[in-house]
Design an enzyme around this catalytic site. Structure first.
Site, PDB file in Angstrom:
ATOM      1  N   LYS A 179     -27.274 -44.531 -38.986  1.00  8.39           N
ATOM      2  CA  LYS A 179     -27.568 -45.720 -38.186  1.00  8.39           C
ATOM      3  C   LYS A 179     -26.368 -46.669 -38.111  1.00  8.39           C
ATOM      4  CE  LYS A 179     -30.045 -48.304 -41.790  1.00  8.39           C
ATOM      5  NZ  LYS A 179     -29.479 -47.496 -42.887  1.00  8.39           N
ATOM      6  N   ARG A 225     -35.030 -54.707 -44.166  1.00 12.29           N
ATOM      7  CA  ARG A 225     -35.335 -53.533 -44.984  1.00 12.29           C
ATOM      8  C   ARG A 225     -36.672 -53.686 -45.687  1.00 12.29           C
ATOM      9  NH1 ARG A 225     -29.643 -52.028 -45.885  1.00 12.29           N
ATOM     10  NH2 ARG A 225     -29.467 -49.924 -46.684  1.00 12.29           N
ATOM     11  N   ARG A 255     -20.028 -38.353 -47.590  1.00 13.27           N
ATOM     12  CA  ARG A 255     -19.617 -39.608 -46.968  1.00 13.27           C
ATOM     13  C   ARG A 255     -18.425 -40.217 -47.708  1.00 13.27           C
ATOM     14  NH1 ARG A 255     -24.190 -43.586 -44.588  1.00 13.27           N
ATOM     15  NH2 ARG A 255     -24.003 -44.889 -46.421  1.00 13.27           N
ATOM     16  N   ARG A 301     -18.603 -44.152 -52.153  1.00 16.17           N
ATOM     17  CA  ARG A 301     -19.162 -45.413 -52.651  1.00 16.17           C
ATOM     18  C   ARG A 301     -20.109 -45.157 -53.817  1.00 16.17           C
ATOM     19  NH1 ARG A 301     -21.293 -48.011 -47.155  1.00 16.17           N
ATOM     20  NH2 ARG A 301     -23.192 -47.790 -48.351  1.00 16.17           N
ATOM     21  N   ARG A 350     -32.261 -44.601 -53.633  1.00 16.19           N
ATOM     22  CA  ARG A 350     -32.263 -45.301 -52.343  1.00 16.19           C
ATOM     23  C   ARG A 350     -33.311 -44.721 -51.403  1.00 16.19           C
ATOM     24  NH1 ARG A 350     -26.415 -45.647 -50.001  1.00 16.19           N
ATOM     25  NH2 ARG A 350     -27.306 -47.233 -48.668  1.00 16.19           N
TER      26      ARG A 350
HETATM   27  P1  AMP Z   1     -26.044 -50.293 -46.501  1.00 14.41           P
HETATM   28  O1  AMP Z   1     -24.580 -50.371 -46.334  1.00 14.41           O
HETATM   29  O2  AMP Z   1     -26.805 -50.897 -45.353  1.00 14.41           O
HETATM   30  O3  AMP Z   1     -26.530 -48.916 -46.834  1.00 14.41           O
HETATM   31  O4  AMP Z   1     -26.417 -51.218 -47.772  1.00 14.41           O
HETATM   32  C1  AMP Z   1     -25.912 -50.947 -49.066  1.00 14.41           C
HETATM   33  C2  AMP Z   1     -26.758 -51.658 -50.116  1.00 14.41           C
HETATM   34  O5  AMP Z   1     -26.736 -53.082 -49.866  1.00 14.41           O
HETATM   35  C3  AMP Z   1     -28.235 -51.304 -50.129  1.00 14.41           C
HETATM   36  O6  AMP Z   1     -28.501 -50.124 -50.868  1.00 14.41           O
HETATM   37  C4  AMP Z   1     -28.841 -52.538 -50.765  1.00 14.41           C
HETATM   38  O7  AMP Z   1     -28.622 -52.555 -52.174  1.00 14.41           O
HETATM   39  C5  AMP Z   1     -27.996 -53.662 -50.177  1.00 14.41           C
HETATM   40  N1  AMP Z   1     -28.593 -54.164 -48.914  1.00 14.41           N
HETATM   41  C6  AMP Z   1     -28.086 -54.082 -47.653  1.00 14.41           C
HETATM   42  N2  AMP Z   1     -28.907 -54.624 -46.748  1.00 14.41           N
HETATM   43  C7  AMP Z   1     -29.985 -55.061 -47.446  1.00 14.41           C
HETATM   44  C8  AMP Z   1     -31.206 -55.694 -47.075  1.00 14.41           C
HETATM   45  N3  AMP Z   1     -31.506 -55.977 -45.791  1.00 14.41           N
HETATM   46  N4  AMP Z   1     -32.085 -56.008 -48.070  1.00 14.41           N
HETATM   47  C9  AMP Z   1     -31.813 -55.736 -49.362  1.00 14.41           C
HETATM   48  N5  AMP Z   1     -30.707 -55.109 -49.767  1.00 14.41           N
HETATM   49  C10 AMP Z   1     -29.787 -54.780 -48.836  1.00 14.41           C
END
Ligand code: AMP
Length: 213
Positions: free
Chosen positions: A13, A88, A127, A160, A171
């Site tokens: 996404k 989320r 990734r 990462r 996750r």
């Molecule tokens: P992403 O890059 O979107 O996969 O986000 C990486 C990490 O950031 C996630 O696994 C969460 O720990 C945190 N995170 C990002 N967006 C949110 C959100 N909307 N609510 C809570 N945690 C978030």
């Protein structure tokens, strides 16, 4: 146009969000990127968020909602945005809805990039990310021109912490429990559109263009 990207971590996404942002001239707003920028800069917010991110857990709603509302109130978001990684949870979606209602506004589309769990686990281990500029790659599907080096800024690419196998499993669990209910939430609002995220990147994007055009 205000767009939300939904889908499991690793569904692609983020890649699609960036492509939409470029094609339609909208800002790409990623809460994950905002947190990572804060971690890199050693801010208080970054240190707090990192505790959760490293375990594959969600950062608490209160903190996340605050940074998101602050970001979308900036001038470049006035005509719309692509939200990547937010909301989320149902409470996050409700806060966003309420904030938009106050402005007489609403989300136009919630696009679910649908990919089964078994594909996700395979994808995430390949990734690679640039922690300097936020660009993301995949060793098989979107390799950088030079192995291990970011095409955009020349920094070293890394796996990462939150893309490591154990964290990915957490996750996915968190996704099914806390984020998947948003599919019903946006279906009820009549804005959910689903695309097959197992297709090649460009085909997924063509499907999204058909929805948005
Ligand atoms: P992403 O890059 O979107 O996969 O986000 C990486 C990490 O950031 C996630 O696994 C969460 O720990 C945190 N995170 C990002 N967006 C949110 C959100 N909307 N609510 C809570 N945690 C978030």
């Amino acid at each position: 146009m205000k767009i939300i990207m939904l889908g499991a971590p690793g569904a692609g996404k983020g890649t699609q969000a960036k492509m939409i942002a470029k094609e339609y001239g909208l800002p790409h707003v990623s809460t994950g990127d905002i947190f990572r920028a804060n971690i890199k800069n050693g801010t208080q917010l970054g240190m707090e968020a990192k505790k959760y991110m490293d375990q594959g857990l969600l950062v608490p709603d209160e903190l996340t909602v605050r940074i998101l509302l602050d970001r979308v109130s900036q001038a470049d978001c006035a005509n719309g945005y692509v939200l990547d990684g937010f909301p989320r949870t149902i409470p996050q979606a409700e806060v966003l809805e309420e904030a938009l209602n106050k402005l007489g506004d609403r989300i136009d589309y919630a696009i679910d990039v649908d990919v089964p769990d078994e594909n996700i686990i395979k994808r995430m281990s390949g990734r690679r990310a640039c922690l300097t500029c936020g660009a993301t790659y995949h060793i098989e599907h979107i390799p950088p021109k030079k192995e291990g080096i970011c095409d955009v800024c020349g920094s070293k690419l890394v796996l990462r912490d939150d893309d490591k196998a154990e964290t990915v499993k957490n996750r996915l669990e968190v996704y099914h429990k806390q984020t998947q209910p948003l599919i019903d939430f946006y279906t009820r609002k009549g804005v959910l559109r689903t695309v097959d995220g197992t297709l090649p990147m460009d085909e997924v994007f063509q499907a999204i263009r058909k929805i948005l055009d």
